[in-house]
Scaffold this motif. Structure first.
Motif, PDB file in Angstrom:
ATOM      1  N   HIS A  28      14.665   6.599  -5.087  1.00 35.99           N
ATOM      2  CA  HIS A  28      15.458   6.204  -6.330  1.00 35.99           C
ATOM      3  C   HIS A  28      14.660   5.127  -7.079  1.00 35.99           C
ATOM      4  CE1 HIS A  28      19.133   4.077  -8.166  1.00 35.99           C
ATOM      5  NE2 HIS A  28      18.639   5.033  -9.161  1.00 35.99           N
ATOM      6  N   LEU A  29      14.293   5.432  -8.334  1.00 31.03           N
ATOM      7  CA  LEU A  29      13.446   4.427  -8.920  1.00 31.03           C
ATOM      8  C   LEU A  29      14.251   4.274 -10.214  1.00 31.03           C
ATOM      9  CD1 LEU A  29       9.749   6.028  -8.474  1.00 31.03           C
ATOM     10  CD2 LEU A  29      10.910   3.780  -7.321  1.00 31.03           C
ATOM     11  N   ALA A  62       4.741  -1.185 -22.206  1.00 25.87           N
ATOM     12  CA  ALA A  62       3.678  -1.514 -21.275  1.00 25.87           C
ATOM     13  C   ALA A  62       4.154  -2.172 -19.916  1.00 25.87           C
ATOM     14  CB  ALA A  62       2.799  -2.616 -21.792  1.00 25.87           C
ATOM     15  N   ILE A  63       5.380  -2.981 -20.070  1.00 25.06           N
ATOM     16  CA  ILE A  63       5.967  -3.731 -18.752  1.00 25.06           C
ATOM     17  C   ILE A  63       6.560  -2.589 -18.073  1.00 25.06           C
ATOM     18  CG2 ILE A  63       7.694  -5.260 -18.140  1.00 25.06           C
ATOM     19  CD1 ILE A  63       7.143  -6.911 -20.226  1.00 25.06           C
ATOM     20  N   VAL A  64       7.337  -1.712 -18.531  1.00 24.67           N
ATOM     21  CA  VAL A  64       7.944  -0.541 -17.831  1.00 24.67           C
ATOM     22  C   VAL A  64       7.157   0.577 -17.034  1.00 24.67           C
ATOM     23  CG1 VAL A  64       9.889   1.286 -18.075  1.00 24.67           C
ATOM     24  CG2 VAL A  64      10.099  -1.075 -19.237  1.00 24.67           C
ATOM     25  N   GLN A  70       2.858   1.718 -10.665  1.00 25.91           N
ATOM     26  CA  GLN A  70       2.785   1.067  -9.271  1.00 25.91           C
ATOM     27  C   GLN A  70       3.324   1.903  -8.335  1.00 25.91           C
ATOM     28  OE1 GLN A  70       4.205  -2.679  -9.880  1.00 25.91           O
ATOM     29  NE2 GLN A  70       3.560  -3.423  -7.851  1.00 25.91           N
ATOM     30  N   ARG A  71       4.499   2.073  -8.454  1.00 25.47           N
ATOM     31  CA  ARG A  71       5.281   2.740  -7.443  1.00 25.47           C
ATOM     32  C   ARG A  71       5.214   4.298  -7.196  1.00 25.47           C
ATOM     33  NH1 ARG A  71       8.232  -1.561  -9.387  1.00 25.47           N
ATOM     34  NH2 ARG A  71       9.472  -2.781  -8.251  1.00 25.47           N
ATOM     35  N   ASP A  76       5.563   8.314  -1.474  1.00 26.73           N
ATOM     36  CA  ASP A  76       5.345   8.961  -0.241  1.00 26.73           C
ATOM     37  C   ASP A  76       5.682  10.552  -0.577  1.00 26.73           C
ATOM     38  OD1 ASP A  76       8.013   8.694  -0.071  1.00 26.73           O
ATOM     39  OD2 ASP A  76       8.233   7.437   1.185  1.00 26.73           O
ATOM     40  N   THR A  77       6.108  11.257   0.391  1.00 32.40           N
ATOM     41  CA  THR A  77       6.212  12.729   0.069  1.00 32.40           C
ATOM     42  C   THR A  77       7.732  13.132  -0.196  1.00 32.40           C
ATOM     43  OG1 THR A  77       6.421  13.097   2.489  1.00 32.40           O
ATOM     44  CG2 THR A  77       4.304  13.321   1.439  1.00 32.40           C
TER      45      THR A  77
END
Ligand code: AP5
Length: 191
Positions: A28-29, A62-64, A70-71, A76-77
């Motif tokens: 969850h992002l 830009a911030i978001v 990065q994430r 991962d998979t």
């Protein structure tokens, strides 16, 4: 699975994210949660974001994008569930470019269809610092201008699916699962 949840503030993206993550174990992002964590930590980014969020405006692309990139690069998979991102055309195009580079194409964009009267009632009943009537109106206005056009953007790509976002929470989850079953990798189904 790689999923985007698209919808107005209060349409249930966070609530349904919990159910989706529980069932499919995707990552969850939520850019809103990330920003609130920065505000709570009192970081320079958080101090910058606080006022913007409390005014119902959008934090800069830009911030978001920096937070999300990065994430996703370190993902991962498990796949991912993007909640509250992208919110502008600039963000959507940058996400496309990043996912192409990472060879991780999106599976589906779920749009939560909820009318604004229901949204106003839901958010006024909550107690977050951006849930007063004036800020909610601003958030809805910003949504109309900046985010609602993404429905067409993803529809043009054949990725958009609409979910009726009103009614008992578990019934909405069931509607979502019916759609997501189409995208469960065959290996996961077999396992
Ligand atoms: P963010 O945290 O993303 O907030 P939002 O989109 O305004 O969404 P909400 O969390 O209010 O609603 P939701 O759709 O998740 O619904 P929820 O499940 O919580 O963003 C906050 C701020 O951060 C933005 O305004 C902006 O400043 C900044 N930001 C974030 N991402 C950004 C980006 N990409 N770019 C730039 N700026 C960004 O439900 C809401 C309420 O309704 C809850 O109380 C819930 O219990 C209730 N509820 C849910 N489902 C139902 C149901 N079926 N029936 C009755 N009640 C329900």
């Amino acid at each position: 699975m790689r999923i985007i949840l698209l919808g107005a503030p209060g349409s249930g993206k966070g609530t349904q994210s919990e159910a989706i993550v529980k069932k499919y174990q995707v990552r969850h992002l939520s850019t809103g949660d990330m920003l609130r964590a920065e505000v709570a930590a009192g970081s320079p980014l958080g101090r910058q974001a606080k006022e913007i969020m409390e005014a119902g405006q959008l934090v800069s692309d830009a911030i978001v994008l920096g937070m999300i990139e990065q994430r996703l690069v370190n993902n991962d998979t498990r796949g991912f569930l993007l909640d509250g991102f992208p919110r502008t055309l600039v963000q959507a195009e940058a996400l496309d470019a990043l996912l192409t580079r990472l060879e991780q194409p999106l599976d589906v964009v779920l749009f939560f269809d909820v009318d604004y009267e229901e949204i106003m009632q839901r958010l006024l009943a909550r107690n977050r610092s951006d849930d007063n009537e004036e800020t909610i109106r601003k958030r809805l206005q910003v949504y109309e201008q900046e985010t609602a056009p993404l429905r067409q953007y993803y529809d043009n790509k054949g990725l958009l699916r609409t979910v009726k976002g009103v009614g008992p929470i578990d019934e909405i989850s069931t509607r979502i699962f019916q759609i997501l079953e189409e995208f469960v990798p065959q290996t996961a189904k077999a396992g």
